[in-house]
Design an enzyme around this catalytic site. Structure first.
Site, PDB file in Angstrom:
ATOM      1  N   HIS A  69       1.777   4.771  -2.762  1.00 13.05           N
ATOM      2  CA  HIS A  69       1.980   6.223  -2.586  1.00 13.05           C
ATOM      3  C   HIS A  69       3.355   6.629  -3.121  1.00 13.05           C
ATOM      4  CE1 HIS A  69      -1.596   6.948  -0.246  1.00 13.05           C
ATOM      5  NE2 HIS A  69      -1.228   6.175   0.755  1.00 13.05           N
TER       6      HIS A  69
ATOM      7  N   HIS B  23       3.358   6.957  -6.803  1.00 12.48           N
ATOM      8  CA  HIS B  23       2.654   8.192  -7.175  1.00 12.48           C
ATOM      9  C   HIS B  23       3.623   9.389  -7.075  1.00 12.48           C
ATOM     10  CE1 HIS B  23      -1.672  10.088  -6.789  1.00 12.48           C
ATOM     11  NE2 HIS B  23      -1.095  10.388  -7.928  1.00 12.48           N
TER      12      HIS B  23
ATOM     13  N   HIS C 192       0.832  -1.211   0.000  1.00 14.80           N
ATOM     14  CA  HIS C 192       0.000   0.000   0.000  1.00 14.80           C
ATOM     15  C   HIS C 192       0.867   1.262   0.000  1.00 14.80           C
ATOM     16  CE1 HIS C 192      -3.444   2.589   1.221  1.00 14.80           C
ATOM     17  NE2 HIS C 192      -2.481   3.274   1.804  1.00 14.80           N
ATOM     18  N   GLU C 193       1.776   1.343   0.953  1.00 15.08           N
ATOM     19  CA  GLU C 193       2.595   2.553   1.061  1.00 15.08           C
ATOM     20  C   GLU C 193       3.473   2.728  -0.176  1.00 15.08           C
ATOM     21  OE1 GLU C 193       1.897   4.766   3.110  1.00 15.08           O
ATOM     22  OE2 GLU C 193       0.584   3.513   4.334  1.00 15.08           O
TER      23      GLU C 193
END
Ligand SMILES: [Zn+2]
Length: 725
Positions: free
Chosen positions: A514, A517, A510-511
């Protein structure tokens, strides 16, 4: 399922919610090589000049506590002088001399703020905490001075009025609109008297939210459970017991055992501890954080914060704080958020109640003469899981060794999708020895970014998991990103391997979503870099990246037994998959409890705000009204330890499920188009990950998926579809 905090929140948490130009991720991205010869580049303060290290990596070996304050002070002075020069420029306002000049201003302040607030979250100390409390109102006042400068706003408005005839490219035009919106939302159109009131409110809110987070860290440390006898820890693995013994030693409690609390209501040890009294003690300590008196009680702070936010919203012309916040999100209105949450709550609670029936059966069968409580849920859920799926979550851990997870899982999936590769760098200074740094390369060998891995839990680290950018990408400055990921994985005893839980592995993916991104950002203006998108959109790319955690080709590559190297047995994997919808009633209900509380606190007028003594009653009434007052499943965070909503995620915790609609939809897209392929990765990168906030978020989504978001995949994933259909 993962609900986590990102940089947007982390910075805003520290800077105060109403600091649109400095607070939001990407807003603060005015990082660059210095083009101003007037800076004293020879001075010893490591912030005064851009870091000379590769990618402007922070000079952690040269940064000391005492460097922050002078850097903040000079940073604010420089920034103010730059802003005044823009505001008082005798030339007519142009895009270059106003908007781009704003983007170029405040670089020293950004430089120090990014390092300071990252360290305050991940590696704090008394000096940092003291300075944080001192700087919060000053930074808020500094931002206000800028956004409430009427000459400056007049120039922005002038450029805005001509934006269609200036021949601007799409990103530049959007930048003009963004600046005007930021300023208007920050109060630029208020009367002078109201501006004065607003400044006082912002300053007080900044202090209160800093106090809240500092209280919470101290309270959580002080609430750690001390256990006298090893027998009481029956059920925990030997490794887990060794870790509690180490934790006790660190607190000078040799011979005892300490179970530190995580930031959520539920605590990992509750899933395995046999001793019901101890479970109850842990659950009560967790639930009571911040609301049982003592030095770190947060009730009075909460009462003041929600009242002030309501007053500020009224001053800015909104019925309540949530309406103010949501206007700038993809959700748009309070009604849209309430509708989604209300649609999900009844089936979620019904599912949780059905799960409780299964749990109660196990309790009764074992002769337990009690009704399932919040403290029992995780323990008996594991028994039900074993019974239904023959799956013990602990069986998985030996297959999730941390280095394998990172390099052969998280990185491997990214290489397959995007062609990027990773090489560890040992030449850069770190703030702690167990931090790692990787240089990230494009497929053709060009350098792309630096990636910092900070996975271990510490008593001076905020709870949860998050990503942040030390340096943001921008073509204006020619900067490449430096991105960090933070988790809270308990550190094993010296010499032991780090074996992660399935949830921790999922969080790492998940992290890293980020991080992608941030690393793929390919925009001109720092205002739009990476994750500077609406809050209810920012979790979407990171949630999509979670899909690779259990993707067979990826899993096969990293999930290998740490001793034998044997792959995760197919049977075990099948069980994991089969049990994916298991306990989703609980997970959705505890999440919705927190999201609904957040909305309840922020959909009130100032008159409706309770005083400190009424905070818990307000909370209870709000849960009851929303139909999620089911005691065995308390909210994932109670108000007094809900740091998301006292900081940058106020009225925004709904964002995780809002963006999960887009996530579930996109997962279907990947599956339909062949899954883990370069073609799919490139498409996601090109249409969405590289675009940051440079285009309307929902336009980006449609460019990627080719259609409108569709809620059905989310409902199916969480088992929330109407029964019988
Ligand atoms: Zn996240």
């Amino acid at each position: 399922m993962t609900y986590r905090l990102t940089l947007t929140a982390a910075l805003a948490l520290s800077l105060g919610a109403a600091s649109p130009v400095l607070a939001a991720d990407g807003d603060a991205a005015k990082e660059a090589k210095s083009d101003s010869g007037k800076l004293e580049t020879k001075t010893v303060n490591p912030f005064f000049a851009p870091s000379p290290l590769p990618f402007h990596f922070p000079q952690f070996d040269k940064i000391h506590n005492e460097d922050y304050k002078p850097a903040f002070e000079k940073g604010m002075r420089d920034s103010e002088a730059e802003i005044l020069a823009i505001a008082n420029n005798p030339e007519p306002a142009t895009f270059e001399n106003t908007i781009v000049a704003m983007e170029r201003s405040g670089q020293l302040l950004t430089r120090v703020a990014r390092v300071f607030f990252s360290q305050a979250g991940t590696n704090t100390n008394d000096a940092i905490q003291k300075l944080q409390a001192e700087m919060a109102p000053k930074l808020s006042a500094h931002t206000d001075k800028m956004v409430l400068n009427s000459k400056l706003f007049a120039r922005i408005q002038a450029v805005y009025d001509q934006r269609d005839t200036l021949g601007l490219d799409a990103e530049s035009k959007r930048l003009v609109e963004r600046y005007r919106t930021d300023f208007v939302r920050a109060g630029a159109q208020l009367s002078d008297a109201d501006k004065t009131k607003l400044k006082a409110m912002n300053s007080e809110l900044a202090s209160l939210s800093t106090q809240f987070s500092q209280n919470l860290l101290k309270e959580t440390n002080a609430s750690a459970i001390v256990v006298d006898k090893r027998e009481q820890l029956a059920g925990l693995s030997d490794d887990a017991i060794a870790a509690t013994s180490e934790a006790a030693k660190k607190r000078d409690l040799d011979g005892k055992f300490v179970i530190p609390l995580m930031n959520t209501t539920g605590q990992p040890s509750l899933a395995s501890l046999k001793d019901r009294d101890l479970r109850e003690r842990i659950m009560q300590a967790s639930l009571n954080r911040g609301s049982h008196g003592g030095d770190f009680d947060n009730r009075a702070i909460v009462a003041s914060v929600v009242k002030l936010r309501a007053e500020r919203a009224a001053l800015l012309g909104y019925p309540n704080h949530a309406a103010y916040v949501l206007e700038d999100e993809t959700a748009g209105t309070v009604g849209a958020v309430n509708k989604l949450l209300a649609q999900l709550a009844p089936p979620a609670v019904a599912n949780a109640r059905a799960e409780a029936v299964d749990i109660q059966k196990v309790i009764d069968k074992e002769g337990g003469k009690f009704k399932v409580s919040a403290a029992d849920w995780a323990y008996y859920t594991e028994k039900v899981r074993k019974e239904k799926y023959d799956l013990d979550a602990e069986q998985l851990r030996p297959y999730f060794e941390m280095n394998n997870v990172l390099e052969k899982g998280v990185f491997f999936a990214a290489t397959k999708l995007y062609g990027i590769t990773f090489k560890e760098r040992k030449d850069l200074p770190l703030y702690l020895p167990d931090i790692r740094v990787f240089e990230v390369f494009e497929e053709n060998g060009d350098p792309l970014a630096l990636f910092i891995v900070d996975y271990y839990a510490r008593s001076n680290k905020r709870g949860g998991a998050w990503a942040n950018a030390y340096v943001a990408q921008s073509k204006l400055f020619g900067t490449k990103p430096v991105i960090a990921n933070h988790l809270n994985v308990p550190k094993p005893p010296e010499g032991e391997p780090t074996l992660m839980t399935y949830d921790e592995v999922n969080t790492a993916f998940h992290e890293f979503g980020h991080a992608l991104h941030g690393m793929f950002s390919n925009v001109t203006y720092p205002r739009f870099a990476g994750t500077s998108v609406p809050r209810d959109f920012v979790e979407y790319p990171s949630q999509v990246n979670e899909m690779w955690t259990a993707w067979p080709e990826v899993l096969k590559n990293y999930a290998k037994h740490y001793k034998t190297g044997e792959p995760l047995p197919k049977a075990l994997l099948d069980k994991v998959k089969a049990s994916e919808k298991f306990n989703q009633g609980f997970a959705t209900t505890e999440y919705l409890g927190a999201a609904l509380l957040d909305q309840a606190w922020h959909q009130i007028t100032a008159d409706q705000a309770p005083d400190a003594d009424g905070v818990l009653a307000f909370e209870a009434a709000a849960l009851k009204k929303a139909g999620v007052d089911y005691a065995p499943v308390p909210p994932r965070y109670r108000t007094t330890y809900f740091s998301h909503i006292m900081g940058g995620y106020s009225a925004g915790y709904y964002a995780y499920i809002w963006s999960e609609v887009l996530d579930a939809d996109s997962v279907e897209w990947f599956k339909k188009n062949g899954g883990l392929t370069r073609k799919n990765g490139d498409h996601f990168r090109e249409t969405l990950l590289s675009r940051g906030g440079s285009e309307d978020a929902m336009v980006l989504f449609r460019n990627f998926s080719g259609g409108e978001p569709y809620v059905q995949p989310l409902l199916e994933r969480r088992g929330l579809t109407p029964k019988g259909k």
